[in-house]
Write an enzyme that holds these catalytic residues in place. Sequence first.
Site, mmCIF file in Angstrom:
data_model
loop_
_atom_site.group_PDB
_atom_site.id
_atom_site.type_symbol
_atom_site.label_atom_id
_atom_site.label_comp_id
_atom_site.label_asym_id
_atom_site.label_seq_id
_atom_site.Cartn_x
_atom_site.Cartn_y
_atom_site.Cartn_z
ATOM 1 N N SER A 116 0.828 -1.200 0.000
ATOM 2 C CA SER A 116 0.000 0.000 0.000
ATOM 3 C C SER A 116 0.861 1.249 0.000
ATOM 4 C CB SER A 116 -0.849 -0.028 1.269
ATOM 5 O OG SER A 116 -1.418 1.231 1.502
ATOM 6 N N TYR A 140 -2.085 -0.235 10.241
ATOM 7 C CA TYR A 140 -2.281 -0.877 8.930
ATOM 8 C C TYR A 140 -1.046 -0.680 8.047
ATOM 9 C CZ TYR A 140 -3.688 -1.296 4.096
ATOM 10 O OH TYR A 140 -3.724 -1.625 2.771
ATOM 11 N N LYS A 144 1.953 -3.451 6.483
ATOM 12 C CA LYS A 144 2.406 -3.617 5.087
ATOM 13 C C LYS A 144 3.927 -3.488 5.003
ATOM 14 C CE LYS A 144 -1.553 -4.563 3.366
ATOM 15 N NZ LYS A 144 -1.823 -5.905 2.818
ATOM 16 N N ASN A 169 -5.049 4.840 -4.509
ATOM 17 C CA ASN A 169 -6.463 4.696 -4.118
ATOM 18 C C ASN A 169 -7.262 3.889 -5.139
ATOM 19 O OD1 ASN A 169 -5.271 7.006 -2.645
ATOM 20 N ND2 ASN A 169 -7.310 7.148 -1.767
ATOM 21 N N LEU A 189 -13.647 7.255 -0.200
ATOM 22 C CA LEU A 189 -14.371 8.402 -0.742
ATOM 23 C C LEU A 189 -15.372 8.028 -1.853
ATOM 24 C CD1 LEU A 189 -14.757 11.482 -0.885
ATOM 25 C CD2 LEU A 189 -12.969 11.515 -2.646
ATOM 26 N N PRO A 282 -7.911 13.605 10.889
ATOM 27 C CA PRO A 282 -6.565 13.452 11.438
ATOM 28 C C PRO A 282 -5.755 12.415 10.666
ATOM 29 C CG PRO A 282 -8.210 13.329 13.185
ATOM 30 C CD PRO A 282 -8.958 13.337 11.883
HETATM 31 C C1 WQD Z 1 -9.592 9.800 -0.004
HETATM 32 C C2 WQD Z 1 -9.735 11.294 0.200
HETATM 33 C C3 WQD Z 1 -10.145 11.916 2.486
HETATM 34 C C4 WQD Z 1 -14.031 10.033 2.877
HETATM 35 C C5 WQD Z 1 -6.757 4.851 1.720
HETATM 36 C C6 WQD Z 1 -5.819 4.123 2.630
HETATM 37 C C7 WQD Z 1 -4.477 3.961 1.996
HETATM 38 C C8 WQD Z 1 -4.660 3.377 0.636
HETATM 39 C C9 WQD Z 1 -5.551 4.130 -0.209
HETATM 40 C C10 WQD Z 1 -4.578 0.974 0.508
HETATM 41 C C11 WQD Z 1 -9.015 11.814 1.456
HETATM 42 C C12 WQD Z 1 -11.316 12.257 1.616
HETATM 43 C C13 WQD Z 1 -12.823 10.473 2.386
HETATM 44 C C14 WQD Z 1 -15.061 10.990 3.142
HETATM 45 C C15 WQD Z 1 -13.594 12.744 2.386
HETATM 46 N N1 WQD Z 1 -4.409 2.206 0.167
HETATM 47 N N2 WQD Z 1 -12.608 11.814 2.156
HETATM 48 N N3 WQD Z 1 -14.791 12.309 2.869
HETATM 49 O O1 WQD Z 1 -7.301 7.762 3.147
HETATM 50 O O2 WQD Z 1 -6.537 8.460 0.824
HETATM 51 O O3 WQD Z 1 -6.297 6.147 1.504
HETATM 52 O O4 WQD Z 1 -6.819 4.204 0.463
HETATM 53 O O5 WQD Z 1 -4.070 0.307 1.179
HETATM 54 O O6 WQD Z 1 -3.689 3.182 2.774
HETATM 55 O O7 WQD Z 1 -5.649 4.890 3.796
HETATM 56 O O8 WQD Z 1 -8.600 7.015 1.080
HETATM 57 O O9 WQD Z 1 -10.910 7.040 0.278
HETATM 58 O O10 WQD Z 1 -10.478 7.280 2.757
HETATM 59 O O11 WQD Z 1 -9.905 9.153 1.226
HETATM 60 O O12 WQD Z 1 -13.404 13.952 2.181
HETATM 61 O O13 WQD Z 1 -16.152 10.660 3.590
HETATM 62 O O14 WQD Z 1 -11.119 11.579 0.406
HETATM 63 O O15 WQD Z 1 -9.931 12.903 3.453
HETATM 64 O O16 WQD Z 1 -8.529 13.075 1.147
HETATM 65 P P1 WQD Z 1 -7.158 7.442 1.729
HETATM 66 P P2 WQD Z 1 -10.048 7.554 1.371
#
Ligand code: WQD
Length: 325
Positions: A116, A140, A144, A169, A189, A282
């Site tokens: 990841s 997590y 990895k 992502n 997201l 956070p």
């Molecule tokens: C994407 C963006 C949120 C939800 C995750 C894992 C990482 C990885 C990829 C796998 C961010 C924003 C989200 C919401 C929002 N790979 N958001 N509202 O955190 O980038 O990465 O997937 O192993 O390890 O952590 O993905 O989809 O949660 O967020 O604004 O309700 O969308 O702040 O900027 P993230 P995500």
Amino acid sequence: MRVLVTGGAGYIGSHTVRELTARGYEVAALDSMERPALQAILKVPFFQADITDESRLDAIFSEFKPEAVIHFAALKAPGASMNEPTRYFRTNVNGTLVLLDTMVRHQTKAMIFSSSCSVFGTPRILPVTEEMPFSPESVYGETKVMGETLLKWFDVTKGLKSVALRYFNAAGASLDNAIGEDWNTTSNLIPLVMKAALGKTESIKVFGSDYPTRDGTAIRDYIHVVDLALAHVKALEYVLNEKHSTAFNLGTGVGCTVQEVIDTVRKVSHRDFRVDYVGRRPGDPVAIWADTSKAGRELEWKAQYNLETIVSTAWAWHSTHPDGL
Ligand code: WQD
């Protein structure tokens, strides 16, 4: 070539099973969950098993005799991992160790490992290359890093070859709308925006609108799940031909903002929905996207699908399968 896919009933795993079978590989899937509807679509032998169960793995390896393993089976929520570290270390690290040990006992040559971009934490330099130092910010992400460490030492001590694939992502669904993500188990997201567009939730919350980016929202590298699945096939060919262990960052190389994702969902779905701009989440980095040059050069792989295809396939999937398969 017989390939065992652990986590074969999962999101990226199930897409990879399809791409492998389409190319003539003999595939079996191993998963902790039985998913009969998905199994009927994938049409490969399924073993229900926990990857930490050594004697069960032994029995499966004796029966199927895999020549390579693609290892997806893991817990994958960074937020949840901070509340249940033991469960994450046990499944992701101990599970990988038990699996590697089983591979050695059964002379299975090669592993492709689900890693990841979270091994890097908040990147100091963009785009993120494979040489960036590890700095995980969640249990997590640490699991990895530890998985990649196990791979390194199983190569040094046992000659087991591996490729670690660090996904950015993952999103989207199969182009024929046959399989997609189960949104009951995700906090990502794109499926959450889909839920808002379908009226399943009141709104989508945007975590942070005051970042130093082009529209104030955070930037990520969204990569189509079929592109990721194809990268696993390429990585398998690579490790079997080159007999060399390595790691690749898998993204498109293009960063998109949260706002751009929302605007694309509005455009593709022709639906409007409420967007609440709330505080930053956070631990979220402001921006992260992949340097794709090593994967292009050595794997001869490049993502084919852009954000619009990701969103349109995800929309087609979620709007026709609101309760999954
Ligand atoms: C994407 C963006 C949120 C939800 C995750 C894992 C990482 C990885 C990829 C796998 C961010 C924003 C989200 C919401 C929002 N790979 N958001 N509202 O955190 O980038 O990465 O997937 O192993 O390890 O952590 O993905 O989809 O949660 O967020 O604004 O309700 O969308 O702040 O900027 P993230 P995500």
